[in-house]
Design a protein around this motif. Sequence first.
Motif, PDB file in Angstrom:
ATOM      1  N   VAL A 125       1.171  -1.042  -0.380  1.00  0.00           N
ATOM      2  CA  VAL A 125      -0.135   0.142   0.059  1.00  0.00           C
ATOM      3  C   VAL A 125       0.724   1.297   0.047  1.00  0.00           C
ATOM      4  O   VAL A 125       1.209   1.995  -0.743  1.00  0.00           O
ATOM      5  N   SER A 126       1.891   1.628   0.899  1.00  0.00           N
ATOM      6  CA  SER A 126       2.338   2.560   0.792  1.00  0.00           C
ATOM      7  C   SER A 126       3.729   2.757  -0.913  1.00  0.00           C
ATOM      8  O   SER A 126       3.514   3.493  -0.336  1.00  0.00           O
ATOM      9  N   ASN A 127       3.759   1.818  -1.335  1.00  0.00           N
ATOM     10  CA  ASN A 127       4.242   2.232  -2.421  1.00  0.00           C
ATOM     11  C   ASN A 127       3.686   2.583  -3.536  1.00  0.00           C
ATOM     12  O   ASN A 127       3.634   2.713  -4.444  1.00  0.00           O
ATOM     13  N   HIS A 128       2.330   2.038  -2.965  1.00  0.00           N
ATOM     14  CA  HIS A 128       1.516   2.070  -4.236  1.00  0.00           C
ATOM     15  C   HIS A 128       0.250   3.068  -4.051  1.00  0.00           C
ATOM     16  O   HIS A 128      -0.938   2.464  -4.345  1.00  0.00           O
ATOM     17  N   LEU A 129       0.166   3.688  -2.584  1.00  0.00           N
ATOM     18  CA  LEU A 129      -0.196   4.772  -2.297  1.00  0.00           C
ATOM     19  C   LEU A 129      -1.617   5.307  -3.411  1.00  0.00           C
ATOM     20  O   LEU A 129      -2.655   5.430  -3.445  1.00  0.00           O
ATOM     21  N   ASN A 130      -0.810   6.239  -4.373  1.00  0.00           N
ATOM     22  CA  ASN A 130      -1.778   7.633  -5.549  1.00  0.00           C
ATOM     23  C   ASN A 130      -2.247   6.281  -5.677  1.00  0.00           C
ATOM     24  O   ASN A 130      -3.892   7.086  -6.527  1.00  0.00           O
ATOM     25  N   ASP A 131      -1.670   5.171  -6.892  1.00  0.00           N
ATOM     26  CA  ASP A 131      -2.230   4.853  -7.347  1.00  0.00           C
ATOM     27  C   ASP A 131      -3.824   3.974  -6.876  1.00  0.00           C
ATOM     28  O   ASP A 131      -4.927   3.790  -7.530  1.00  0.00           O
ATOM     29  N   ILE A 132      -3.764   3.680  -5.280  1.00  0.00           N
ATOM     30  CA  ILE A 132      -5.055   2.902  -5.235  1.00  0.00           C
ATOM     31  C   ILE A 132      -6.026   4.008  -4.331  1.00  0.00           C
ATOM     32  O   ILE A 132      -7.134   3.722  -4.448  1.00  0.00           O
ATOM     33  N   LYS A 133      -5.588   5.572  -4.428  1.00  0.00           N
ATOM     34  CA  LYS A 133      -6.937   6.556  -4.203  1.00  0.00           C
ATOM     35  C   LYS A 133      -6.874   6.846  -5.509  1.00  0.00           C
ATOM     36  O   LYS A 133      -8.586   7.237  -5.454  1.00  0.00           O
ATOM     37  N   ASP A 134      -7.188   6.500  -6.606  1.00  0.00           N
ATOM     38  CA  ASP A 134      -7.143   6.776  -8.085  1.00  0.00           C
ATOM     39  C   ASP A 134      -8.522   6.111  -7.948  1.00  0.00           C
ATOM     40  O   ASP A 134      -9.375   6.021  -8.830  1.00  0.00           O
ATOM     41  N   ILE A 135      -7.745   4.666  -7.554  1.00  0.00           N
ATOM     42  CA  ILE A 135      -9.031   3.078  -8.129  1.00  0.00           C
ATOM     43  C   ILE A 135     -10.204   3.257  -6.985  1.00  0.00           C
ATOM     44  O   ILE A 135     -11.523   3.159  -7.550  1.00  0.00           O
ATOM     45  N   SER A 136      -9.708   3.480  -5.719  1.00  0.00           N
ATOM     46  CA  SER A 136     -10.946   2.748  -5.083  1.00  0.00           C
ATOM     47  C   SER A 136     -11.081   3.694  -4.024  1.00  0.00           C
ATOM     48  O   SER A 136     -12.414   4.144  -3.200  1.00  0.00           O
ATOM     49  N   GLY A 137     -10.161   4.568  -3.436  1.00  0.00           N
ATOM     50  CA  GLY A 137     -10.861   5.986  -2.573  1.00  0.00           C
ATOM     51  C   GLY A 137     -11.939   6.325  -2.655  1.00  0.00           C
ATOM     52  O   GLY A 137     -12.707   6.990  -2.109  1.00  0.00           O
ATOM     53  N   VAL A 138     -12.783   6.618  -4.441  1.00  0.00           N
ATOM     54  CA  VAL A 138     -13.759   8.084  -3.877  1.00  0.00           C
ATOM     55  C   VAL A 138     -14.777   6.900  -3.765  1.00  0.00           C
ATOM     56  O   VAL A 138     -15.885   7.036  -3.030  1.00  0.00           O
ATOM     57  N   VAL A 139     -15.156   5.132  -4.509  1.00  0.00           N
ATOM     58  CA  VAL A 139     -15.545   4.945  -4.125  1.00  0.00           C
ATOM     59  C   VAL A 139     -16.101   4.265  -2.366  1.00  0.00           C
ATOM     60  O   VAL A 139     -17.098   4.130  -1.473  1.00  0.00           O
ATOM     61  N   LEU A 140     -14.669   4.568  -2.093  1.00  0.00           N
ATOM     62  CA  LEU A 140     -14.788   4.326  -0.292  1.00  0.00           C
ATOM     63  C   LEU A 140     -15.265   5.161   0.628  1.00  0.00           C
ATOM     64  O   LEU A 140     -15.623   4.682   1.802  1.00  0.00           O
ATOM     65  N   THR A 141     -15.087   6.907  -0.347  1.00  0.00           N
ATOM     66  CA  THR A 141     -15.513   7.769   0.824  1.00  0.00           C
ATOM     67  C   THR A 141     -16.924   8.288   0.649  1.00  0.00           C
ATOM     68  O   THR A 141     -17.529   8.458   1.248  1.00  0.00           O
ATOM     69  N   GLU A 142     -17.671   7.229  -0.552  1.00  0.00           N
ATOM     70  CA  GLU A 142     -18.616   8.243  -1.006  1.00  0.00           C
ATOM     71  C   GLU A 142     -19.445   6.637  -0.558  1.00  0.00           C
ATOM     72  O   GLU A 142     -20.468   6.702  -0.253  1.00  0.00           O
ATOM     73  N   GLN A 143     -19.338   5.183  -0.452  1.00  0.00           N
ATOM     74  CA  GLN A 143     -20.066   4.600  -0.138  1.00  0.00           C
ATOM     75  C   GLN A 143     -19.243   3.539   0.687  1.00  0.00           C
ATOM     76  O   GLN A 143     -18.745   2.608   0.946  1.00  0.00           O
ATOM     77  N   PRO A 144     -18.628   4.371   2.620  1.00  0.00           N
ATOM     78  CA  PRO A 144     -18.176   4.172   3.175  1.00  0.00           C
ATOM     79  C   PRO A 144     -18.313   2.302   3.587  1.00  0.00           C
ATOM     80  O   PRO A 144     -17.415   1.996   4.859  1.00  0.00           O
ATOM     81  N   TRP A 145     -19.972   2.347   3.758  1.00  0.00           N
ATOM     82  CA  TRP A 145     -20.444   0.593   4.343  1.00  0.00           C
ATOM     83  C   TRP A 145     -19.322  -0.336   2.995  1.00  0.00           C
ATOM     84  O   TRP A 145     -18.990  -1.301   3.339  1.00  0.00           O
ATOM     85  N   MET A 146     -18.913  -0.016   1.892  1.00  0.00           N
ATOM     86  CA  MET A 146     -18.107  -0.964   1.743  1.00  0.00           C
ATOM     87  C   MET A 146     -16.568  -1.486   1.735  1.00  0.00           C
ATOM     88  O   MET A 146     -16.152  -2.407   1.825  1.00  0.00           O
ATOM     89  N   LEU A 147     -16.427  -0.498   2.835  1.00  0.00           N
ATOM     90  CA  LEU A 147     -15.287  -0.905   3.730  1.00  0.00           C
ATOM     91  C   LEU A 147     -15.628  -2.398   4.776  1.00  0.00           C
ATOM     92  O   LEU A 147     -14.857  -3.023   5.495  1.00  0.00           O
ATOM     93  N   ALA A 148     -16.825  -2.343   4.988  1.00  0.00           N
ATOM     94  CA  ALA A 148     -17.540  -3.715   5.797  1.00  0.00           C
ATOM     95  C   ALA A 148     -17.287  -4.913   4.761  1.00  0.00           C
ATOM     96  O   ALA A 148     -16.731  -5.707   5.170  1.00  0.00           O
ATOM     97  N   VAL A 149     -17.808  -4.753   3.548  1.00  0.00           N
ATOM     98  CA  VAL A 149     -17.872  -5.947   3.414  1.00  0.00           C
ATOM     99  C   VAL A 149     -15.945  -6.247   3.311  1.00  0.00           C
ATOM    100  O   VAL A 149     -16.351  -7.652   2.556  1.00  0.00           O
ATOM    101  N   VAL A 150     -15.766  -5.125   2.390  1.00  0.00           N
ATOM    102  CA  VAL A 150     -14.245  -5.663   2.647  1.00  0.00           C
ATOM    103  C   VAL A 150     -13.820  -5.920   2.997  1.00  0.00           C
ATOM    104  O   VAL A 150     -12.880  -7.711   3.288  1.00  0.00           O
ATOM    105  N   LEU A 151     -13.885  -5.857   4.495  1.00  0.00           N
ATOM    106  CA  LEU A 151     -13.153  -6.792   5.330  1.00  0.00           C
ATOM    107  C   LEU A 151     -14.059  -7.569   5.568  1.00  0.00           C
ATOM    108  O   LEU A 151     -12.998  -9.083   6.448  1.00  0.00           O
ATOM    109  N   PHE A 152     -15.110  -8.690   5.740  1.00  0.00           N
ATOM    110  CA  PHE A 152     -15.396  -9.576   6.181  1.00  0.00           C
ATOM    111  C   PHE A 152     -15.074 -10.562   5.174  1.00  0.00           C
ATOM    112  O   PHE A 152     -14.730 -11.411   5.747  1.00  0.00           O
ATOM    113  N   PHE A 153     -15.029 -10.189   3.668  1.00  0.00           N
ATOM    114  CA  PHE A 153     -14.200 -10.985   2.976  1.00  0.00           C
ATOM    115  C   PHE A 153     -13.167 -11.889   3.178  1.00  0.00           C
ATOM    116  O   PHE A 153     -11.839 -12.773   3.114  1.00  0.00           O
TER     117      PHE A 153
END
Length: 433
Positions: free
Chosen positions: A311-339
């Motif tokens: 994550v620390s080596n690709h933080l900007n790439d990860i933000k571009d891909i999933s940052g918007v989804v997690l901030t707009e749909q925060p409940w998705m974090l629970a789904v990710v943690l579950f699986f």
Amino acid sequence: MVLVELLIVLSAIFLGARLGSIGIGFAGGLGVLILTLGFGMKPGTIPIDVILIIMSVIAAIAAMQVAGGLDYLVSLAERVLRKNPKQVTFLAPIVTYVMTLFAGTGHTAFATLPVIAEVAKEQGIRPSRPLSIAVVASQIAITASPISAALVLMSGMLEKYNVSYLQILLICIPTTFIACMTGAFVAQFMGKDLAEDEIYQERLAKGLVSLHRGEARALKSGAKLSVLIFLFAIIAVVTYATAISDTVAWIDNPALPRNEAIMVFMLTAATLIALITKIDTSEVLNAATFKSGMSACICVLGVAWLGDTFVSNHLNDIKDISGVVLTEQPWMLAVVLFFASMLLYSQAATTAALIPSALMLGVSPEAAIASFAAVSALFVLPTYPTLLAAVEMDDTGSTRIGKAVFNHPFVIPGVVTITSSVALGFVVANLVL
């Protein structure tokens, strides 16, 4: 190249899951080796403080176990269950929840599962009902225990967001407990009654079902005292952490920071237990809780290091891909943690691997705490030790794993419990923070 590196991370996690137990930590180290020496990535941060806290807490718990403290807690649990046997489906998760909350490890459930199964049989209640939710409660209580590795990790991550240790407890304890009771309500309607269950009747006819109580364990002389010492240590940890927090600030400029205080209080408790109850300290090394705790240290070391390296080596790439989804749909974090927890088989390992990334991507502290309970989906795959123990200890055959693997009695109560906890978490977190 990013996809190749991600594949290495996932492969290491999969390999660790296949190896089982401490193997997830081994494989995490292998993943770091490949990413750094093979791809030139900078190694991530090792959560050294968390590992040291786990070691300190486990030292105190193991000392208490050697002194007979866990046997004493089991005897108390049996009294509670036998006093109101008809309510065993609700009392069983309360017992395992409280014991895990107190001890910081779900493995305390092992000792209570035989009692739960026996009480249920005596009342003609299908044992799978209380056993299923009891196992789930012992897992989700980890995310509410003041001394569990997962919660200590979570607290350390949220400290920089001005979220105190006490605030996390105020959110996690009531939401997870109420969720367990919701799961128990659902569990009491699952499956046929024993009188109507063909498999039970068949096993009963063959004499495969035991219908008598096991013998009571003889308690060691220092059992009660060891529990009392450990209880005072937990109270001291919570009180001190609250007193030095920014929100309460009873103590300004504390000489002893919070993480170091937890270590000191726990090691002091272990010392007092050893001195007062006169245990043989060499036996601590062979205690079941000590072995499982040291395994947890290696797991956190390997998985957290691997996750942070990627994550620390690709933080900007990860933000571009999933940052918007997690901030707009925060409940998705629970789904990710579950699986993720289904594969990582550890609340602490899942927390270490994913929560820092979520916070860096912009997930709010409220959403992170609300979703925290989802790291407890260890019941989905029927291979977790406490789940298998519940299956083995139920000789009625009601707690069985179906041919489709996922059709076992732990799934529905577990999913209901985690879903309820996350939903409640979003409400309570916004009130507390």
